[in-house]
Design a protein around this motif. Structure first.
Motif, mmCIF file in Angstrom:
data_model
loop_
_atom_site.group_PDB
_atom_site.id
_atom_site.type_symbol
_atom_site.label_atom_id
_atom_site.label_comp_id
_atom_site.label_asym_id
_atom_site.label_seq_id
_atom_site.Cartn_x
_atom_site.Cartn_y
_atom_site.Cartn_z
ATOM 1 N N UNK A 31 0.802 -1.224 0.000
ATOM 2 C CA UNK A 31 0.000 0.000 0.000
ATOM 3 C C UNK A 31 0.837 1.279 0.000
ATOM 4 N N UNK A 32 1.951 1.273 0.730
ATOM 5 C CA UNK A 32 2.779 2.480 0.791
ATOM 6 C C UNK A 32 3.351 2.856 -0.567
ATOM 7 N N UNK A 33 3.601 1.875 -1.418
ATOM 8 C CA UNK A 33 4.178 2.176 -2.731
ATOM 9 C C UNK A 33 3.145 2.730 -3.703
ATOM 10 N N UNK A 34 1.864 2.538 -3.425
ATOM 11 C CA UNK A 34 0.845 2.967 -4.387
ATOM 12 C C UNK A 34 0.811 4.481 -4.560
ATOM 13 N N UNK A 35 0.890 5.219 -3.484
ATOM 14 C CA UNK A 35 0.833 6.680 -3.592
ATOM 15 C C UNK A 35 2.037 7.215 -4.355
ATOM 16 N N UNK A 36 3.210 6.741 -4.006
ATOM 17 C CA UNK A 36 4.437 7.193 -4.668
ATOM 18 C C UNK A 36 4.406 6.840 -6.158
ATOM 19 N N UNK A 37 4.024 5.616 -6.460
ATOM 20 C CA UNK A 37 3.993 5.170 -7.845
ATOM 21 C C UNK A 37 2.894 5.885 -8.635
ATOM 22 N N UNK A 38 1.746 6.101 -8.021
ATOM 23 C CA UNK A 38 0.665 6.837 -8.691
ATOM 24 C C UNK A 38 1.117 8.256 -9.020
ATOM 25 N N UNK A 39 1.752 8.913 -8.078
ATOM 26 C CA UNK A 39 2.240 10.278 -8.324
ATOM 27 C C UNK A 39 3.271 10.303 -9.447
ATOM 28 N N UNK A 40 4.146 9.306 -9.477
ATOM 29 C CA UNK A 40 5.146 9.225 -10.543
ATOM 30 C C UNK A 40 4.478 9.050 -11.902
ATOM 31 N N UNK A 41 3.544 8.106 -11.982
ATOM 32 C CA UNK A 41 2.858 7.844 -13.249
ATOM 33 C C UNK A 41 2.042 9.042 -13.718
ATOM 34 N N UNK A 42 1.380 9.704 -12.777
ATOM 35 C CA UNK A 42 0.563 10.860 -13.143
ATOM 36 C C UNK A 42 1.420 12.037 -13.590
ATOM 37 N N UNK A 43 2.630 12.116 -13.105
ATOM 38 C CA UNK A 43 3.539 13.186 -13.522
ATOM 39 C C UNK A 43 4.193 12.871 -14.871
ATOM 40 N N UNK A 44 4.417 11.585 -15.146
ATOM 41 C CA UNK A 44 5.185 11.201 -16.332
ATOM 42 C C UNK A 44 4.352 10.729 -17.514
ATOM 43 N N UNK A 45 3.301 9.933 -17.257
ATOM 44 C CA UNK A 45 2.648 9.222 -18.357
ATOM 45 C C UNK A 45 1.136 9.365 -18.454
ATOM 46 N N UNK A 46 0.490 9.650 -17.370
ATOM 47 C CA UNK A 46 -0.973 9.661 -17.342
ATOM 48 C C UNK A 46 -1.469 11.010 -16.827
ATOM 49 N N UNK A 47 -2.753 11.255 -17.045
ATOM 50 C CA UNK A 47 -3.351 12.502 -16.555
ATOM 51 C C UNK A 47 -4.350 12.198 -15.459
ATOM 52 N N UNK A 48 -4.328 13.046 -14.444
ATOM 53 C CA UNK A 48 -5.323 12.925 -13.381
ATOM 54 C C UNK A 48 -6.684 13.299 -13.963
ATOM 55 N N UNK A 49 -7.700 12.619 -13.552
ATOM 56 C CA UNK A 49 -9.032 12.872 -14.104
ATOM 57 C C UNK A 49 -9.501 14.291 -13.798
#
Length: 131
Positions: free
Chosen positions: A59-77
């Motif tokens: 669970x702790x890695x989800x926030x960090x990884x989500x933030x990384x992906x949203x900054x690099x590859x995906x857009x927040x809704x």
């Protein structure tokens, strides 16, 4: 006269209250490893993103990884700010109705529940009594 509410911190024996606490939750027909997994997965409308976040172990890695992906590859809704509180309410409802052992612990708590933190989150918790 001010009410002197008991404040319960989300650590130690109350750790189960944290979104980072590992527990299986079925959301929209899929199993997630924690409430944090669901919350972070729902920040984006892309199903590939959802599945990647859902598949993370910790669970702790989800926030960090989500933030990384949203900054690099995906857009927040676009509607994230409008839906995040209602979404969290739904996630927590599912967490405590699907995990009856956690529900029992929750019902034994008296007073307010406060997530004190040192990282400055005054939206979901308090820092130095503010939040």
């Amino acid at each position: 006269m001010a009410v002197d509410w008991e404040k319960v911190e989300v650590k130690g024996e109350k750790r189960f209250l944290s979104n980072m606490y590992p527990c299986n939750i079925i959301y929209r027909g899929k199993e997630y490893r924690s409430s944090e997994h669901i919350y972070q997965a729902m920040k984006c409308n892309d199903t590939t993103y959802h599945e990647y976040i859902r598949g993370l172990e910790e669970p702790k890695s989800t926030k960090k990884e989500a933030n990384r992906l949203l900054a690099e590859s995906y857009e927040i809704r676009d509607d994230w700010d409008a839906i995040k509180l209602k979404l969290m309410e739904e996630i927590l409802y599912l967490k405590f109705t699907q995990n009856l052992d956690l529900q029992e612990k929750l019902l034994q708590i008296e007073g307010n529940i406060e997530e004190k933190n040192s990282w400055g989150d005054r939206f979901w918790g308090t820092t130095d009594g503010v939040g």
